[in-house]
Every structure is written in C-alpha cells, then in structure tokens.
Enzyme design. Structure first.
Site, mmCIF file in Angstrom:
data_model
loop_
_atom_site.group_PDB
_atom_site.id
_atom_site.type_symbol
_atom_site.label_atom_id
_atom_site.label_comp_id
_atom_site.label_asym_id
_atom_site.label_seq_id
_atom_site.Cartn_x
_atom_site.Cartn_y
_atom_site.Cartn_z
ATOM 1 N N ARG A 150 -3.852 -10.095 4.957
ATOM 2 C CA ARG A 150 -4.439 -10.074 3.601
ATOM 3 C C ARG A 150 -3.363 -9.547 2.655
ATOM 4 O O ARG A 150 -2.941 -8.385 2.775
ATOM 5 C CB ARG A 150 -5.683 -9.186 3.579
ATOM 6 C CG ARG A 150 -6.368 -9.125 2.225
ATOM 7 C CD ARG A 150 -7.585 -8.206 2.275
ATOM 8 N NE ARG A 150 -8.270 -8.129 0.991
ATOM 9 C CZ ARG A 150 -7.948 -7.276 0.016
ATOM 10 N NH1 ARG A 150 -6.947 -6.408 0.201
ATOM 11 N NH2 ARG A 150 -8.624 -7.277 -1.128
ATOM 12 N N LYS A 202 0.818 -1.210 0.000
ATOM 13 C CA LYS A 202 0.000 0.000 0.000
ATOM 14 C C LYS A 202 0.855 1.265 0.000
ATOM 15 O O LYS A 202 2.054 1.237 0.250
ATOM 16 C CB LYS A 202 -0.957 -0.014 1.199
ATOM 17 C CG LYS A 202 -2.129 -0.969 0.997
ATOM 18 C CD LYS A 202 -3.182 -0.810 2.068
ATOM 19 C CE LYS A 202 -4.421 -1.649 1.731
ATOM 20 N NZ LYS A 202 -5.463 -1.557 2.778
#
Length: 300
Positions: free
Chosen positions: A263, A229
């Site tokens: 995740r 991210k």
C-alpha cells in the site's frame, strides 16, 4: 523463506491474483494526511491522481477520508461520507475497471460505499474494534476485508505499545479475529500487521524483520503499509517528502518476508521493487532446493 500459496481476491467479480505481489495506490481526500503531497483537493487533482495510479501499474486504489496519523482529529461519519462521495462517484463512473478499497472503520460508511458506489474492498485500521457492526456488515456485503492490527484509536495508539512478544501477540490477535470473520462467512481476508500503529519505532523494525513468522501460522495474504512513514523518516532525520528511497528499500525486505500487497503513495517505485524482487525468484528457489538436498544427504 516464506511464500504463501497462490491466492486470489474477488473484487466485485474481478479475480485479482496474488501469485505475485501487487500495488495498492493511496488516494487521500483528507485535509490533514501526514504526507502533505498526497492530499487531494478538487476533482481535477483526483482525476490526475487516478490516471497516475493506472499508468504506473496500481492494481487497487485505496480511498481514505479520515486521517489515521497519530493524534489525528475525530471526523464524523457524515463528514467522512461527504469527503468520499465525489471521489467515489468519479471512480465509479469514469474508472469502472479500477477496483476500489475504502479505508474506514465504520460499518455504516462501509455499507454505504459498497451499496451506493460499488466499492470492492474495505480497509479497516481498527480490525473491527471501533465498530461492533463491522464484521456482520462485511459478512453481509461479501467483500474482501483488510484486517489491520492496532490497539486503541488513532488518538491513543501511541500509548499502547507494551507487548509480551510482539509477533506472538499479533498472531493471537489475527487468529481470534480471522476465526470470528470466518464463522460469519467472510471469505477473502487480508492481514495488515499495522506498521506505525501501536508500535514504537524499534517495534516496527522488529515486526518487519520477523514478519515471515506471521506467514508460517497464518495463511491469509499480507498487506504492508510503510510508505513514507515515521519509522523511515524519523530514523533517517528526514521529512515524509524525503522518505521515498527508504520506503523502496524496506519494500524489498517486506516482499522477501511474504508481503503480497504494497500500500503506497508512489506506485511506480513499488512496481519496480516487485519486478526486481520477482527476477530473483528462479535463482532463490534453486539455491533453496540445493541446500535442502545437501542437508538431507549429509553433504555439507
């Protein structure tokens, strides 16, 4: 150091233990995911991706057809289902042993995925805020539910980052919504603090540093989604494609602070992070017990 009690998730009759952390592998059937390498086009690419998840040790596959990156375009429910259907069919027919989560904030899509394809879990980035029928639907379907923290929508979340106290606000958010779900009869709830959603870069690191505070109040297992991210690649002046090393480092910190599901785009490195972290447990517990004994006897 916070470690939640032994927990299990009932995934279509399979009991998944969370005594040790597990890995959820991402499958993107979106044309605009922020990490371009994760985009899947065609059934053969999908099979290759699923085979990789299984070979590298994923416990769950998380299938998404609506990009939640900042500024992502709106996708209709019909288009979302159209994108999901071929992948769900292959997962159901060819990989029945792999539990599947669908990443959607729409109750109709969740119902369709569970009833038509046997999906085992719903992953809702909006925490029920974008569809008032989501909570009753999850209660009726009786599938585990991933409750994420986000303000606004993927299109507006970047403007909603004003908190009095980030962690206390998240705790209040989760307590209220877990209460609503529990009252409706939902049993298996996983909490996702929502890294990258309605949070500045600095707030993401505050959240990671203080994440164990969530576990002191909330008994539900924590899912962490930080894979590649912007909190990593922007800080390091990289691209998402270069952010695997940073992801692995932060996974270690997340595990230390109570994460039970990672995740990820890259399953094997996450599985390795869990194995390495677990190898320290016997020694950490012994040190903590020794410190506790010395503190209570006054032997410093």
């Amino acid at each position: 150091m916070y470690r939640p009690d032994h927990l299990t998730l009932n995934l279509s009759g399979q009991l998944l233990s969370l005594e040790r952390a597990v890995v959820m592998g991402i499958i993107n059937v979106t044309p605009d995911s922020f990490y371009s390498t994760s985009r899947i086009a065609g059934e053969q690419e999908l099979r290759t991706r699923i085979d990789t998840l299984l070979r590298e040790g994923a416990s769950i596959a998380d299938l998404g057809a609506y990009s939640s990156r900042p500024g992502a375009e709106e996708v209709s429910a019909q288009e979302e289902m159209r994108r999901l259907a071929p992948a769900l069919r292959i997962l159901r027919d060819e990989y029945p042993a792999l539990p599947v989560s669908v990443d959607t904030f729409r109750a109709d899509v969740a119902r369709w995925a569970v009833q038509e394809y046997g999906v085992a879990m719903i992953n809702d980035i909006s925490g029920g805020a974008l569809d008032p029928q989501m909570y009753p639907t999850i209660a009726e379907l009786q599938v585990p539910y991933i409750l994420m923290h986000m303000r606004g929508t993927p299109q507006t979340m970047g403007e909603q980052t004003d908190y009095q106290d980030l962690i206390l606000d998240l705790i209040d958010y989760f307590i209220q919504r877990v209460g609503q779900l529990t009252e409706l009869g939902v049993h298996d709830i996983v909490l996702d603090p929502g890294f990258g959603f309605s949070k500045t870069l600095e707030q993401n690191y505050e959240l990671l540093a203080r994440m164990s505070d969530l576990g002191t109040v909330l008994p539900q297992p924590l899912l962490v989604g930080i894979s590649r991210k912007s909190m990593i690649y922007r800080l390091l002046g990289q691209t998402p494609e270069e952010a695997l090393n940073g992801t692995s480092i932060l996974h270690g910190f997340a595990l230390e602070r109570g994460a039970k599901i990672l995740r990820v785009h890259d399953v094997a490195p996450a599985v390795e992070a869990i194995r390495l972290y677990e190898a320290m447990h016997p020694y950490e517990r012994r040190d903590e017990a020794l410190y506790y004994t010395q503190t209570n006897t006054g032997d410093h």
